[in-house]
Structure formats: C-alpha cells, structure tokens
Motif scaffolding. Structure first.
Motif, PDB file in Angstrom:
ATOM      1  N   UNK A  59       0.840  -1.202   0.000  1.00 47.38           N
ATOM      2  CA  UNK A  59       0.000   0.000   0.000  1.00 47.38           C
ATOM      3  C   UNK A  59       0.875   1.252   0.000  1.00 47.38           C
ATOM      4  N   UNK A  60       0.647   2.139  -0.956  1.00 51.86           N
ATOM      5  CA  UNK A  60       1.314   3.440  -0.953  1.00 51.86           C
ATOM      6  C   UNK A  60       0.471   4.400  -0.137  1.00 51.86           C
ATOM      7  N   UNK A  61       1.089   4.917   0.933  1.00 49.88           N
ATOM      8  CA  UNK A  61       0.388   5.789   1.883  1.00 49.88           C
ATOM      9  C   UNK A  61       1.002   7.179   1.788  1.00 49.88           C
ATOM     10  N   UNK A  62       0.204   8.160   1.424  1.00 43.96           N
ATOM     11  CA  UNK A  62       0.683   9.537   1.267  1.00 43.96           C
ATOM     12  C   UNK A  62       0.264  10.390   2.463  1.00 43.96           C
ATOM     13  N   UNK A  63       1.091  11.365   2.845  1.00 45.36           N
ATOM     14  CA  UNK A  63       0.689  12.276   3.927  1.00 45.36           C
ATOM     15  C   UNK A  63      -0.606  13.010   3.575  1.00 45.36           C
ATOM     16  N   UNK A  64      -1.490  13.094   4.567  1.00 52.07           N
ATOM     17  CA  UNK A  64      -2.761  13.827   4.441  1.00 52.07           C
ATOM     18  C   UNK A  64      -3.723  13.190   3.438  1.00 52.07           C
ATOM     19  N   UNK A  65      -3.336  12.050   2.845  1.00 52.19           N
ATOM     20  CA  UNK A  65      -4.170  11.455   1.790  1.00 52.19           C
ATOM     21  C   UNK A  65      -4.606  10.025   2.090  1.00 52.19           C
ATOM     22  N   UNK A  66      -4.024   9.423   3.134  1.00 54.77           N
ATOM     23  CA  UNK A  66      -4.290   8.011   3.406  1.00 54.77           C
ATOM     24  C   UNK A  66      -3.815   7.157   2.223  1.00 54.77           C
ATOM     25  N   UNK A  67      -4.272   5.899   2.102  1.00 53.01           N
ATOM     26  CA  UNK A  67      -3.808   5.059   0.989  1.00 53.01           C
ATOM     27  C   UNK A  67      -4.205   5.639  -0.360  1.00 53.01           C
ATOM     28  N   UNK A  68      -3.236   5.754  -1.248  1.00 54.43           N
ATOM     29  CA  UNK A  68      -3.513   6.296  -2.583  1.00 54.43           C
ATOM     30  C   UNK A  68      -3.457   5.225  -3.668  1.00 54.43           C
ATOM     31  N   UNK A  69      -2.658   4.166  -3.458  1.00 55.19           N
ATOM     32  CA  UNK A  69      -2.590   3.042  -4.392  1.00 55.19           C
ATOM     33  C   UNK A  69      -2.412   1.762  -3.600  1.00 55.19           C
ATOM     34  N   UNK A  70      -3.071   0.702  -4.048  1.00 53.34           N
ATOM     35  CA  UNK A  70      -2.992  -0.580  -3.353  1.00 53.34           C
ATOM     36  C   UNK A  70      -2.719  -1.683  -4.373  1.00 53.34           C
ATOM     37  N   UNK A  71      -1.688  -2.457  -4.097  1.00 45.68           N
ATOM     38  CA  UNK A  71      -1.383  -3.626  -4.915  1.00 45.68           C
ATOM     39  C   UNK A  71      -1.675  -4.875  -4.102  1.00 45.68           C
ATOM     40  N   UNK A  72      -2.426  -5.797  -4.685  1.00 46.55           N
ATOM     41  CA  UNK A  72      -2.717  -7.075  -4.041  1.00 46.55           C
ATOM     42  C   UNK A  72      -1.921  -8.174  -4.738  1.00 46.55           C
ATOM     43  N   UNK A  73      -1.203  -8.951  -3.957  1.00 44.97           N
ATOM     44  CA  UNK A  73      -0.324  -9.979  -4.500  1.00 44.97           C
ATOM     45  C   UNK A  73      -1.082 -10.903  -5.444  1.00 44.97           C
ATOM     46  N   UNK A  74      -0.510 -11.119  -6.630  1.00 46.12           N
ATOM     47  CA  UNK A  74      -1.179 -11.922  -7.660  1.00 46.12           C
ATOM     48  C   UNK A  74      -0.730 -13.373  -7.665  1.00 46.12           C
ATOM     49  N   UNK A  75       0.563 -13.592  -7.507  1.00 41.36           N
ATOM     50  CA  UNK A  75       1.092 -14.970  -7.553  1.00 41.36           C
ATOM     51  C   UNK A  75       1.224 -15.472  -6.122  1.00 41.36           C
ATOM     52  N   UNK A  76       0.185 -16.134  -5.651  1.00 47.84           N
ATOM     53  CA  UNK A  76       0.174 -16.631  -4.280  1.00 47.84           C
ATOM     54  C   UNK A  76       1.058 -17.861  -4.147  1.00 47.84           C
ATOM     55  N   UNK A  77       1.702 -17.991  -2.998  1.00 51.26           N
ATOM     56  CA  UNK A  77       2.605 -19.126  -2.757  1.00 51.26           C
ATOM     57  C   UNK A  77       1.793 -20.376  -2.446  1.00 51.26           C
ATOM     58  N   UNK A  78       1.890 -21.427  -3.296  1.00 46.39           N
ATOM     59  CA  UNK A  78       1.165 -22.663  -3.002  1.00 46.39           C
ATOM     60  C   UNK A  78       1.638 -23.277  -1.691  1.00 46.39           C
ATOM     61  N   UNK A  79       0.671 -23.741  -0.888  1.00 50.20           N
ATOM     62  CA  UNK A  79       0.902 -24.351   0.416  1.00 50.20           C
ATOM     63  C   UNK A  79       1.337 -23.341   1.470  1.00 50.20           C
ATOM     64  N   UNK A  80       1.423 -22.059   1.103  1.00 51.03           N
ATOM     65  CA  UNK A  80       1.727 -21.013   2.072  1.00 51.03           C
ATOM     66  C   UNK A  80       0.590 -20.013   2.176  1.00 51.03           C
ATOM     67  N   UNK A  81       0.085 -19.569   1.013  1.00 49.28           N
ATOM     68  CA  UNK A  81      -1.020 -18.607   0.985  1.00 49.28           C
ATOM     69  C   UNK A  81      -2.280 -19.190   0.348  1.00 49.28           C
ATOM     70  N   UNK A  82      -2.127 -20.313  -0.283  1.00 50.01           N
ATOM     71  CA  UNK A  82      -3.273 -21.047  -0.814  1.00 50.01           C
ATOM     72  C   UNK A  82      -2.926 -22.535  -0.725  1.00 50.01           C
TER      73      UNK A  82
END
Length: 476
Positions: A286-309
């Motif tokens: 998450x890119x967090x800017x002063x006075x703006x809160x989160x401005x951009x959010x990236x969600x992980x696309x390649x999940x680790x098998x047996x770790x995240x799925x």
C-alpha cells in the motif's frame, strides 16, 4: 551414490556457499556418469542427481514444519529436474544443445506447473556471481541457465573427453567477449529508508505477534532520524515497510495509527500488510501519502502454493496438521505502479520475485522495483540468502535497482548491475538508508528471454521428431 553427490555439489553454487562454478562442474560429472548408460540407468542417475540438488537446497522449507513438507517439495522438484540426463547419451553438438535446452524447458515447466509453479534453484540465478553476469540483461534467466549448463557440457567435452576443439568456446564464454554491456542509463537518484522492524520471535506463530510486529515498525519509523547509521542530513523521499509489517488490517484496524505516522513523517510510506477481500485475506502493498491516506494498493497476484493457498487440502492436512492453519488468500488481478516524485515503483511481494512474466510486464512502466518479503517463518536458514541472490539476478535482468525489505533480513539496496550497495545485519531491527538509481533502461532480456525458451522447446521437438523418423519411417 555418486550421482547424488554430484547434485549436492551443484547446489553449492547457490547461497550460502555461493561458488557458481560448482554447478557446471557437477553437470560435467553427471554427464560423464550417464553418457554411455541405457535409458533406465540415465533416468535413475538423473533422479539421484536431482535429489542431491533439491534436498539441501530446499532444506529451509522444513523450518518449523517438519520433514514431510520438505521431502515432498524436494522430491516433486527433483522429478521435474531429472529428465535432462535422458539426453546425456548424445555426442558433440547434439549433446551440447539437447542437454542445455532440456534444462531450460524443465525450468520453465517447474516455474509454471503445478499450482502456479515454484522456480527456485534455477541455474540462471547463479550467473549473478559469474564472469558473464551481464548475460542476464541480454537474455534473462533462461539464457543464463542455458549458458551455465552449456558450460558444464563443454567442461565434459573439453576436459573429460579431451576434445580440444571445444576449448575456444570455453575461452570465449569466460572472457565475456560476446555479451554487450548493459544499458546503464540513469535518469536520477531517489532516497529511501527501508525499515526492518524485526519480530519478537521467529517461527510460525508470527501471526500471533502481529500487534507487536506492527508496533515495532511504527516505533522504529517514528524515530528514523535518531538511528546511529543515518547519514548526516539524510532526508528520505520514501519509507518502505516489509511484507507482513502490518498484519493488523492496515485499511481498517491500524488505519489511524499508520495515517498518524505518515502525517508525522511528511513523506510517503509503502506498507506491507494483510487486508481482506471477499471474506478472504489479501497480501497487500500500500502506498500511503501524507494527508491522503492510501492512494494506491497492490494485491499480490502470484500466491505461494501451500503457504497462501492450499492445493489438495485434504492430502496436505493428512501430511501435516499445520496445513489446517493456512487460510486461502484472495489473489490480486492487476499490476500497479506506485508514483512518488520521479520514481515509478513496481511492488513485488515475496516469492513473486520468481515469476518471469509478472516482472517482464511490470518493469516496462517502472524505473525502480521494491521487493517486500517476510523471512521470519524460515528462521536462520539459507532461504533469505538464496532469495537475495535471486533478487540480484532480477536487478541485472530488468536493468532496475531493487530495494528488498524484509522483516528480519535480508534488507538491502541492489543496483542495476546486481551489486549489493548496502545491507542491514539479519535478525536485528534497523533502518537502511541510501540512494538508488532510477533507470528507464531497456534490456533485451525483456523480449529475448521468451525467444530463448521458445528456441529450447523447438530444439527438443526437432530432436524428438528426428528420433521418431529414424525409428518408424523406413529408409529408402
């Protein structure tokens, strides 16, 4: 027995031993052992070699979870490495081309299948420590893998078979004569502060410490200008937290604390944390800017098998009761570029650094890569050192500087030539300050690496078709 030991020698080219020439020497030795053997013997020796390679290389995967997950992963990877020895009965140029091409094809397979793949231990990663590391910028990891294995076959032909006509090729490779210099186009520099907040205790109970881990990063970042290693008058353009720095949901529960910190800093902060989507956890940058809160959010696309799925959940839970503790994450579906001043940052989370296509497409619009990771669940094993080696190779391949930020290390600044410019001690909390280059350099690896893989597939198809032709078509 000897085939297994040759595999052990091959893995010593990777961190922490990290002597790249061991790998091609091991390739030469296994070819010598299998060259005149029948199909079944070549297959068995190939599997023994592959096990000798994967068992010590992936031993870190047994940390805190026991022997069975490690053995299953190692055997599975070995099965996808072993078939390269089936081509070891060829001679001369056929031997050179088929063995090297088969290795690249098998790397592509295990990097993509099954369950999204797991491309750990690719031969091209060790090229970062060789005399021809720039081949990574020329043809990417696939061409580097081809070259490393090619050198191994050349060593066999030149030094074991005493075929002296192959010596000039070896000399050319070691002289780095045919590889162009990387494009070192530097647009500007960018100041970063990478925060390694550490964890109270290493291990799988990391999640139970989530509040303490968040507080570590909040407190350390708030006191960024009092650290002993801070250069005089250094003012960062960006602060960066590692993966899992805020497993207390940064978009809800921890939102006020992080916003207060960013406003205090007066500078943007990239937060690594766990959020929620569709009632499932998400691994976020998450890119967090002063006075703006989160401005951009990236969600992980390649999940680790047996770790995240958890594929094959019933079987996995039978093998290890710890599999019941794994909640399937929700994967992201798009690439995101964070823009901070002149920087255009590609966020990469943990094992996404293994994903060729993700990096290939993402770096087109980026001039800096930030790799966020959490190595606390692997204790004091070699995993973080091997991951650093992979990240260095990716820096050369992409022509981009990379900031790798970990909860417990390695946290490092890597330039576009794969050199570690500065690094924090592992397992200690601290902040890494430094300048990184912003580069829009276009490396040929971005397009040539795919062509190399296609070429290796073509070599094997043509070779196999020629065998079928000789066997089943009558000679006039």
């Amino acid at each position: 027995m000897f085939a297994f030991l040759y595999g052990v020698l091959a893995q010593m080219a990777f961190a922490p031993v990290d002597i790249w020439i061991f790998f091609p020497i091991a390739i030469a030795l296994i070819i010598r052992r299998t060259h005149n053997k029948k199909f079944r013997s070549r297959a068995l020796d190939g599997f023994a070699f592959a096990l000798g390679f994967t068992l010590p290389l992936l031993h870190w995967s047994s940390t805190y979870v026991g022997i069975w997950p490690w053995l299953i992963l190692s055997i599975g990877e070995a099965l996808l490495i072993a078939p390269f020895t089936l081509f070891a009965n060829q001679k001369g140029w056929k031997l050179l081309c088929t063995v090297s091409s088969s290795w690249v094809v098998l790397e592509w397979i295990r990097g993509n299948y099954p369950f999204g793949g797991f491309g750990w231990g690719r031969a091209g990663f060790i090229a970062v420590d060789s005399h021809f590391s720039e081949i990574l910028s020329f043809g990417g990891v696939p061409l580097a893998s081809f070259t490393v294995v090619f050198i191994g076959v050349l060593i066999y032909l030149a030094f074991i078979k005493f075929n002296f006509r192959y010596f000039p090729i070896l000399l050319i490779l070691f002289a780095n004569a045919f590889i162009p210099n990387a494009n070192s186009n530097i647009n500007s520099v960018f100041k970063v502060a990478a925060v390694q907040g550490s964890v109270p205790n290493l291990g799988l109970d990391f999640n139970s410490q989530r509040t303490a881990v968040l507080n570590n990063h909040l407190k350390l970042t708030e006191n960024w200008n009092t650290q002993a290693n801070r250069p005089p008058n250094f003012e960062p353009d960006l602060f960066i937290w590692p993966e899992n720095a805020s497993d207390v949901d940064p978009l809800t529960t921890a939102r006020k604390q992080i916003s207060k910190l960013v406003d205090f800093l007066g500078k943007p902060l990239i937060v690594g944390g766990v959020g929620n989507a569709n009632s499932r956890p998400t691994n976020l940058s998450i890119l967090w800017e002063p006075k703006s809160d989160p401005t951009d959010i990236y969600s992980k696309r390649h999940l680790a098998p047996f770790g995240e799925v958890m594929p094959l959940r019933s079987l996995a839970e039978f093998v290890s009761p710890l599999a019941k503790n794994v909640t399937d994450f929700q994967a992201g579906d798009r690439s995101v570029i964070f823009e901070v001043g002149q920087s255009k940052i590609l966020p990469v989370i943990c094992f996404e650094i293994l994903d060729d296509s993700l990096l290939r497409t993402g770096t087109k619009n980026a001039n800096l890569i930030v790799a966020q990771t959490n190595n606390a669940t692997f204790g004091k094993s070699a995993e973080s050192d091997q991951q650093l080696q992979i990240t260095r190779a990716r820096a050369i391949e992409s022509g981009r500087s990379i900031v790798i930020v970990s909860t417990v290390g390695n946290t490092a600044l890597i330039d576009q030539n794969g050199k570690v410019r500065s690094i924090l001690p592992k397992l200690n909390a601290g902040i890494l300050y430094g300048e990184v280059n912003l580069s829009n350099a276009k490396t040929s690896a971005n397009w040539l690496s795919v062509r190399v893989e296609q070429g290796c597939f073509a070599v094997l198809v043509i070779f196999l078709l020629s065998i079928l032709k000789r066997r089943y078509l009558p000679v006039p």
